[in-house]
Design an enzyme around this catalytic site. Sequence first.
Site, short mmCIF file in Angstrom:
data_model
loop_
_atom_site.label_atom_id
_atom_site.label_comp_id
_atom_site.label_asym_id
_atom_site.label_seq_id
_atom_site.Cartn_x
_atom_site.Cartn_y
_atom_site.Cartn_z
N LYS A 241 63.50 12.93 -32.42
CA LYS A 241 64.63 13.28 -31.54
C LYS A 241 64.15 14.17 -30.39
O LYS A 241 64.55 14.00 -29.24
CB LYS A 241 65.73 13.97 -32.35
CG LYS A 241 66.49 13.00 -33.25
CD LYS A 241 67.35 13.69 -34.30
CE LYS A 241 67.93 12.63 -35.25
NZ LYS A 241 68.68 13.19 -36.37
N GLN B 175 70.38 18.73 -39.02
CA GLN B 175 69.74 17.61 -39.71
C GLN B 175 70.12 17.62 -41.19
O GLN B 175 69.95 18.62 -41.88
CB GLN B 175 68.20 17.71 -39.54
CG GLN B 175 67.43 16.54 -40.10
CD GLN B 175 67.73 15.23 -39.38
OE1 GLN B 175 67.81 15.15 -38.16
NE2 GLN B 175 67.92 14.17 -40.15
N ASP C 54 76.75 14.14 -33.07
CA ASP C 54 76.59 13.19 -34.18
C ASP C 54 77.92 12.46 -34.47
O ASP C 54 77.92 11.43 -35.14
CB ASP C 54 76.16 13.93 -35.46
CG ASP C 54 74.66 13.83 -35.71
OD1 ASP C 54 74.03 12.90 -35.16
OD2 ASP C 54 74.14 14.68 -36.46
#
Length: 281
Positions: free
Chosen positions: A51, A95, A118
Amino acid sequence: MSAEIIDGKKIAQSMREQLKNRIAQLNGVKPGLAVVLIGDNQASKTYVSMKQKACEALDIYSKLVKLPASATESELLDIIQELNNDSSIHGILVQLPLPDHINETSVIEAIHPSKDVDGFHPINIGRLQTGGEAFYPCTPNGIMKMLEHHEIDPAGKHAVVVGRSNIVGKPMGQLLLGKSATVTYCHSKTADLKAHTRQADILIAAAGIRNLITADHIKEGAVVIDVGMNRDDEGKLCGDVDYSQCSQKASAITPVPGGVGPMTITMLLFNTVESAERFSR
Ligand code: ADP
């Protein structure tokens, strides 16, 4: 007849080029993504570094906050609060998975919905269903972009989603419904998987089981999207779909690797750029 290959790598590349243009129009505002990584999970570390690299390539500011596995929930919540208030940050991502002593729901709900790139916050999930400005989860949203790119219109089609996870299956079905598909969800308790998948004009395989979908599971001419990320006996990446069989019967199919995977990170960048645009309005 062999299927048209839906090349996620190529579509992702062209979307990243478009994002570069959007960033150039931000009048000096640099989109910023904060990634919070807790503990030493090797897969998580790999995803986080992918990422970060993707951000660098587009000149998106990426801030990595690393915490030891022993970090407490309240320490993590304080960090999220700081990032919520940090004007250089437009997207916040924690994460997953988190260590057992940290409550995932509390953490997701602490991220301000306007920075939840997200798309996991209940406000964004709600807006995915009811409409309104929202961030959509990256994997299913990437799949919608792939269908769009190939001019596959879900309207009036029967879409069958295999899997009902919060991250992939559930939002996937909602997005397809939003585009007027008739949607069926299958999951681990579905009695006769094949009976459903054979009806699919568009089949989304997101169960995490290698070769779950064989040629016998699909109808002639179906569009087959493989979200699986499994390993075969030699340790090679493979999906949920038996590609060699199904690519002879489908009209279009995504390979693994090179299908859905490259789209997921691209959609994270997409959401981050979109967020920066919203903040600079
Ligand atoms: P992901 O986040 O990639 O969707 P998960 O492991 O969270 O993956 O979820 C797997 C999903 O696959 C679950 O919703 C589960 O019900 C579904 N599933 C697992 N086994 C089967 C099966 N044999 N047939 C249909 N669906 C299955």
